[in-house]
Write an enzyme that holds these catalytic residues in place. Structure first.
Site, PDB file in Angstrom:
ATOM      1  CG  ASP A  31     -71.482  66.130  31.829  1.00 33.81           C
ATOM      2  OD1 ASP A  31     -71.303  66.428  30.636  1.00 33.81           O
ATOM      3  OD2 ASP A  31     -72.508  66.434  32.456  1.00 33.81           O
ATOM      4  CG  ASP A  56     -70.281  59.093  24.892  1.00 30.59           C
ATOM      5  OD1 ASP A  56     -71.406  58.909  25.400  1.00 30.59           O
ATOM      6  OD2 ASP A  56     -70.091  59.111  23.653  1.00 30.59           O
ATOM      7  CE1 TYR A 145     -84.585  64.962  25.722  1.00 31.62           C
ATOM      8  CE2 TYR A 145     -86.869  65.691  25.604  1.00 31.62           C
ATOM      9  CZ  TYR A 145     -85.697  65.525  26.324  1.00 31.62           C
ATOM     10  OH  TYR A 145     -85.644  65.918  27.650  1.00 31.62           O
TER      11      TYR A 145
HETATM   12  P1  NAD Z   1     -78.256  69.746  30.088  1.00 29.56           P
HETATM   13  O1  NAD Z   1     -77.972  69.675  28.635  1.00 29.56           O
HETATM   14  O2  NAD Z   1     -77.847  70.966  30.830  1.00 29.56           O
HETATM   15  O3  NAD Z   1     -77.631  68.499  30.848  1.00 29.56           O
HETATM   16  C1  NAD Z   1     -77.320  67.277  30.229  1.00 29.56           C
HETATM   17  C2  NAD Z   1     -75.918  66.888  30.663  1.00 29.56           C
HETATM   18  O4  NAD Z   1     -75.604  65.588  30.145  1.00 29.56           O
HETATM   19  C3  NAD Z   1     -74.850  67.835  30.120  1.00 29.56           C
HETATM   20  O5  NAD Z   1     -73.933  68.149  31.133  1.00 29.56           O
HETATM   21  C4  NAD Z   1     -74.175  67.032  28.994  1.00 29.56           C
HETATM   22  O6  NAD Z   1     -72.830  67.416  28.795  1.00 29.56           O
HETATM   23  C5  NAD Z   1     -74.326  65.609  29.523  1.00 29.56           C
HETATM   24  N1  NAD Z   1     -74.328  64.585  28.497  1.00 29.56           N
HETATM   25  C6  NAD Z   1     -75.097  64.551  27.376  1.00 29.56           C
HETATM   26  N2  NAD Z   1     -74.843  63.420  26.685  1.00 29.56           N
HETATM   27  C7  NAD Z   1     -73.902  62.727  27.387  1.00 29.56           C
HETATM   28  C8  NAD Z   1     -73.237  61.497  27.188  1.00 29.56           C
HETATM   29  N3  NAD Z   1     -73.474  60.720  26.137  1.00 29.56           N
HETATM   30  N4  NAD Z   1     -72.327  61.098  28.105  1.00 29.56           N
HETATM   31  C9  NAD Z   1     -72.055  61.861  29.193  1.00 29.56           C
HETATM   32  N5  NAD Z   1     -72.662  63.045  29.437  1.00 29.56           N
HETATM   33  C10 NAD Z   1     -73.578  63.475  28.538  1.00 29.56           C
HETATM   34  O7  NAD Z   1     -79.824  69.503  30.263  1.00 29.56           O
HETATM   35  P2  NAD Z   1     -80.740  69.526  31.553  1.00 29.56           P
HETATM   36  O8  NAD Z   1     -81.803  70.490  31.317  1.00 29.56           O
HETATM   37  O9  NAD Z   1     -79.915  69.622  32.774  1.00 29.56           O
HETATM   38  O10 NAD Z   1     -81.398  68.074  31.464  1.00 29.56           O
HETATM   39  C11 NAD Z   1     -80.915  66.986  32.226  1.00 29.56           C
HETATM   40  C12 NAD Z   1     -81.795  65.775  31.986  1.00 29.56           C
HETATM   41  O11 NAD Z   1     -83.131  66.052  32.401  1.00 29.56           O
HETATM   42  C13 NAD Z   1     -81.859  65.342  30.535  1.00 29.56           C
HETATM   43  O12 NAD Z   1     -81.844  63.936  30.460  1.00 29.56           O
HETATM   44  C14 NAD Z   1     -83.191  65.864  30.066  1.00 29.56           C
HETATM   45  O13 NAD Z   1     -83.731  65.072  29.046  1.00 29.56           O
HETATM   46  C15 NAD Z   1     -84.023  65.792  31.340  1.00 29.56           C
HETATM   47  N6  NAD Z   1     -85.107  66.784  31.311  1.00 29.56           N
HETATM   48  C16 NAD Z   1     -84.847  68.100  31.510  1.00 29.56           C
HETATM   49  C17 NAD Z   1     -85.882  69.015  31.440  1.00 29.56           C
HETATM   50  C18 NAD Z   1     -85.677  70.499  31.675  1.00 29.56           C
HETATM   51  O14 NAD Z   1     -86.636  71.268  31.572  1.00 29.56           O
HETATM   52  N7  NAD Z   1     -84.493  70.966  32.018  1.00 29.56           N
HETATM   53  C19 NAD Z   1     -87.186  68.585  31.139  1.00 29.56           C
HETATM   54  C20 NAD Z   1     -87.395  67.236  30.917  1.00 29.56           C
HETATM   55  C21 NAD Z   1     -86.349  66.333  31.018  1.00 29.56           C
END
Ligand code: NAD
Ligand code: UDP
Length: 322
Positions: A31, A56, A145
């Site tokens: 992360d 990253d 996105y």
């Molecule tokens: P979130 O923002 O809480 O989690 C994303 C995590 O990825 C964060 O900890 C962030 O720091 C990390 N991150 C982002 N870019 C990064 C990079 N380049 N390198 C390393 N780490 C990175 O969001 P979430 O709600 O937990 O979503 C997680 C995943 O699930 C995402 O891919 C999102 O698209 C997908 N998703 C979530 C939902 C939802 O309702 N929560 C719905 C559809 C899809």
């Protein structure tokens, strides 16, 4: 299993790391803490079998040791976040997905992509099953996105077909629960924060648009089930119980006992009008079904936010500057 969870310190990721550790797996969390605070996984650092590698995933990184599975959750996820960080979002879906697929391929490991209901865009078919190809603007504000995830899906299938990768896709529908960021701009966290503070609830448009909200524990069960197969999917993961935004506002106010007003603001461009998953495929192939009713999940979420007034008071909406 030793599972690499990319985005493991985020909302969904931190719950997934906990679930995997509970069942005895080892977890390597990758992360960059751009939208998931380190605090989400700090307590896990004391758990044997858990390690965290700050990096990253869109840049070169190195994971040493065995890898049995890779889950790619690393991406800005809320509309508020991804529209402020369009280039990071596109990179997470493209370079990030490629780097993580390569990691999985090198280890002959299972790969699961966290895709999204946003691949259906503003759907013209309702409810949405996995055969629907979607209705997405390639140039609108949400496209960074939606198209990044669509590209990530194409890349995942290409690695499967051309390289024999054990790769699969889940399409996640709106998920909520403890550890959402209070200021992530998503509707559940926003309404709960506003109602607890006695502030007006910001309803975009007339509030007749719908979403189907899934509690985080159910969603994590689906991710774990997907990890345990070698199926490609895509599988919709979500709770088919569909509500209007106005219904959600009423429910949140009722649970909190708030008489906060509604403040109507303009509907964002390309905001999907209706969204509800068909989950027959995930039920049949993964034996998965969501169990937590919205009111129960919301009560848990409200309880979590209510116990953390500092969290709600924090002004910063994003951990990195826009
Ligand atoms: P979130 O923002 O809480 O989690 C994303 C995590 O990825 C964060 O900890 C962030 O720091 C990390 N991150 C982002 N870019 C990064 C990079 N380049 N390198 C390393 N780490 C990175 O969001 P979430 O709600 O937990 O979503 C997680 C995943 O699930 C995402 O891919 C999102 O698209 C997908 N998703 C979530 C939902 C939802 O309702 N929560 C719905 C559809 C899809
Ligand atoms: N929404 C709202 N008020 C808010 C935040 C969101 O009315 O303060 C609406 C938004 O316009 C959308 C729905 O709630 O119709 C879900 O928005 P969210 O950002 O949570 O998720 P997504 O649009 O990605 O499904």
């Amino acid at each position: 299993m030793r599972v690499v969870v990319a985005g493991g310190s985020g909302f969904l990721g931190s719950h997934l790391c906990e679930a995997l550790l509970r069942r005895g797996d080892s977890v390597c969390c990758l992360d960059d803490f751009s939208s998931g605070p380190a605090a989400n996984t700090d307590p896990l650092l004391r758990t044997s079998g858990f390690e965290r590698l700050p990096c990253d995933v869109t840049a070169p990184f190195q994971v040493t040791g065995d890898v049995d599975a890779v889950v790619h959750l690393a991406s800005p996820a809320s509309p508020y976040d991804y529209q402020r960080h369009p280039l990071r979002t596109l990179a997470a879906g493209s370079r990030g997905t490629e780097n993580l697929l390569e990691l999985a391929l090198r280890h002959r490991a299972r790969f699961v992509l966290a895709s999204t209901s946003e691949v259906y865009g503003d759907p013209q078919v309702h409810p949405q099953d996995e055969d629907y190809w979607g209705h997405v603007s390639p140039v609108g504000p949400r496209s960074v996105y939606d198209e990044a995830k669509r590209f990530a899906e194409a890349l995942t299938m290409a690695y499967r077909r051309a390289e024999g990768a054990d790769a699969g896709i889940v399409r996640i529908f709106n998920t909520y629960g403890p550890r959402m960021r209070a200021h992530d701009g998503r509707v559940v966290s926003t309404f709960v924060r506003q109602a607890l503070a006695g502030e007006p609830l910001t309803v975009f448009g007339d509030g007749s648009q719908t979403r189907s909200f899934c509690y985080v524990d159910d969603l994590v069960d689906g991710l774990v089930a997907m990890l345990g197969t070698d199926l490609p999917g895509p599988f919709n993961l979500g709770n088919p119980s569909e509500r209007t935004v106005l219904e959600l506002a009423d429910l949140v106010r009722r649970i909190i006992g708030s008489d906060a007003e509604l403040r109507h603001l303009p509907l964002p461009v390309d905001d999907p009008v209706r969204r509800r998953p068909v989950i027959a495929r995930a039920r049949a192939a993964l034996g998965w079904t969501p169990r937590v009713p919205l009111e129960v999940g919301l009560r848990r979420t409200v309880g979590w936010f209510a116990a953390r007034p500092d969290e709600a008071g924090r002004e910063g909406a994003w951990f990195l500057p826009a």
